[in-house]
Design a protein around this motif. Structure first.
Motif, PDB file in Angstrom:
ATOM      1  N   SER A  63       0.793  -1.242   0.000  1.00  0.00           N
ATOM      2  CA  SER A  63       0.000   0.000   0.000  1.00  0.00           C
ATOM      3  C   SER A  63       0.818   1.281   0.000  1.00  0.00           C
ATOM      4  CB  SER A  63      -0.928   0.021   1.214  1.00  0.00           C
ATOM      5  OG  SER A  63      -2.144  -0.562   0.871  1.00  0.00           O
ATOM      6  N   LYS A  66       0.349   3.451  -2.911  1.00  0.00           N
ATOM      7  CA  LYS A  66      -0.827   4.323  -3.059  1.00  0.00           C
ATOM      8  C   LYS A  66      -0.434   5.810  -3.010  1.00  0.00           C
ATOM      9  CE  LYS A  66      -4.312   1.012  -1.215  1.00  0.00           C
ATOM     10  NZ  LYS A  66      -3.691  -0.282  -1.141  1.00  0.00           N
ATOM     11  N   PHE A 112      -6.053   6.222   0.219  1.00  0.00           N
ATOM     12  CA  PHE A 112      -5.098   5.270   0.783  1.00  0.00           C
ATOM     13  C   PHE A 112      -5.732   3.995   1.322  1.00  0.00           C
ATOM     14  CE2 PHE A 112      -1.960   8.992   1.706  1.00  0.00           C
ATOM     15  CZ  PHE A 112      -1.641   9.041   0.351  1.00  0.00           C
ATOM     16  N   GLY A 239      -2.954   7.515   6.561  1.00  0.00           N
ATOM     17  CA  GLY A 239      -1.855   6.656   6.083  1.00  0.00           C
ATOM     18  C   GLY A 239      -1.730   5.307   6.751  1.00  0.00           C
ATOM     19  N   LYS A 256       3.064   6.402   5.500  1.00  0.00           N
ATOM     20  CA  LYS A 256       2.203   5.380   4.879  1.00  0.00           C
ATOM     21  C   LYS A 256       2.806   4.010   5.135  1.00  0.00           C
ATOM     22  CE  LYS A 256      -1.209   3.759   2.594  1.00  0.00           C
ATOM     23  NZ  LYS A 256      -1.329   2.790   3.713  1.00  0.00           N
TER      24      LYS A 256
END
Ligand code: GLU
Length: 305
Positions: A63, A66, A112, A239, A256
């Motif tokens: 992720s 993202k 996110f 995040g 994140k």
């Protein structure tokens, strides 16, 4: 500030820590990773690189991708149009939740969570002739490293177990918020998640968010400062899945995470920092990664607050 000494302290503390976390297993290929891996890399605007452990080994960024996808979309489309299709509010729900989407008419809470990133993928596919190539070359331009690529095994593994992301796409398409076909969007989304980078490469790529949108190597303006401000705000509030409040509370930096066990955080005008430890806490964030970053802002004595 003696960053190397602070990182060495964190590395020593790690040796006596017992993780209760679990390596992600819902993507079978990710479960094969050695849970003992641990690396950290801090890139300071004024004084360069500091690191320890497995900071040069590539892992699945998942992720964390993202943030790059949102940045690319914000460079291609104006914010009013873009944020009509995806909101900027923390979700308070797990990253792959379907429930909220049903209530909120197919508009994801933020870019996110998976639903939001799937909308961003749809946007990039509509805007670009070759989105995969564009995405990789964006990362190459941020890092100066052209060997960064996907891990084909992780890509295939995630594809075979992508039913929930396909469900999110189907639901959003029913609400009219996905324009391309579902297989194409899913394929591009999984491509982004299966990219592999090291802590050092992630700290280098994220430097644009700490350095007012400029690449540090040549001060080239990649992203306008107003857009960086917005991306950092979304990292701060969204995040960390449904643990963004906890991360803010304990660490005090925008950042994140990804289910590969990586976390990148930034201190605007100071540094970027990446930590990698695969075992995840129940909310899906690297357990020791969060600990290491909490120790960093405690030992340095400064965060953004
Ligand atoms: N590829 C993962 C998924 O879609 C990303 C999850 C994550 O890192 O949060 O489930």
């Amino acid at each position: 500030m003696n960053y190397q000494q602070i990182l060495d302290t964190i590395a020593t503390e790690y040796l006596s820590m017992q993780s209760t976390g679990k390596v992600a297993s819902y993507i079978p290929e990710l479960s094969k990773i050695d849970p003992q891996k641990f690396g950290m890399h801090l890139y300071c605007i004024n004084s360069g690189h500091y690191s320890f452990g497995d900071n040069n080994e590539r892992f699945s960024i998942q992720s964390i991708s993202k943030v790059f996808a949102l940045t690319r979309a914000m460079l291609l489309m104006n914010d009013t149009e873009l944020f009509a299709r995806v909101d900027v509010e923390p979700s308070g729900d797990p990253f792959n939740s379907l429930v909220q989407l049903e209530y909120e008419n197919g508009i994801p809470r933020n870019p996110f969570i998976n639903a939001g990133a799937l909308v961003i993928s749809d946007i990039l596919i509509s805007q670009l002739d070759n989105p995969k190539e564009d995405f990789l070359s964006f990362i190459h331009s941020l890092t100066g490293t052209t060997s960064i690529n996907i891990n084909p095994k992780v890509f295939a593994s995630e594809k075979a177990y992508s039913h929930r992301n396909a469900a999110l796409l189907n639901l959003m398409k029913a609400f009219g918020n996905i324009t391309n076909d579902i297989e194409t969007v899913l394929d591009f989304y999984i491509f982004q998640c299966s990219i592999e980078m090291s802590c050092k490469e992630l700290s280098t790529a994220f430097m644009i968010y700490a350095n007012g949108g400029k690449r540090l190597s040549d001060e080239h303006q990649i992203v306008p400062p107003q857009k960086v401000k917005r991306i950092n705000a979304i990292m701060q509030t969204c995040g960390f899945y449904d643990e963004a409040g906890e991360f803010s509370f304990r660490v005090g930096l925008p950042g994140k995470s990804g289910v590969g066990g990586g976390i990148v955080a930034i201190h605007p005008n100071q540094y970027t920092v990446t930590v990698w430890s695969p075992p995840l806490n129940p909310k899906g964030n690297s357990e020791l990664g969060m600990y290491a970053l909490e120790r960093l802002t405690t030992l340095t004595g400064f965060s953004i607050f």
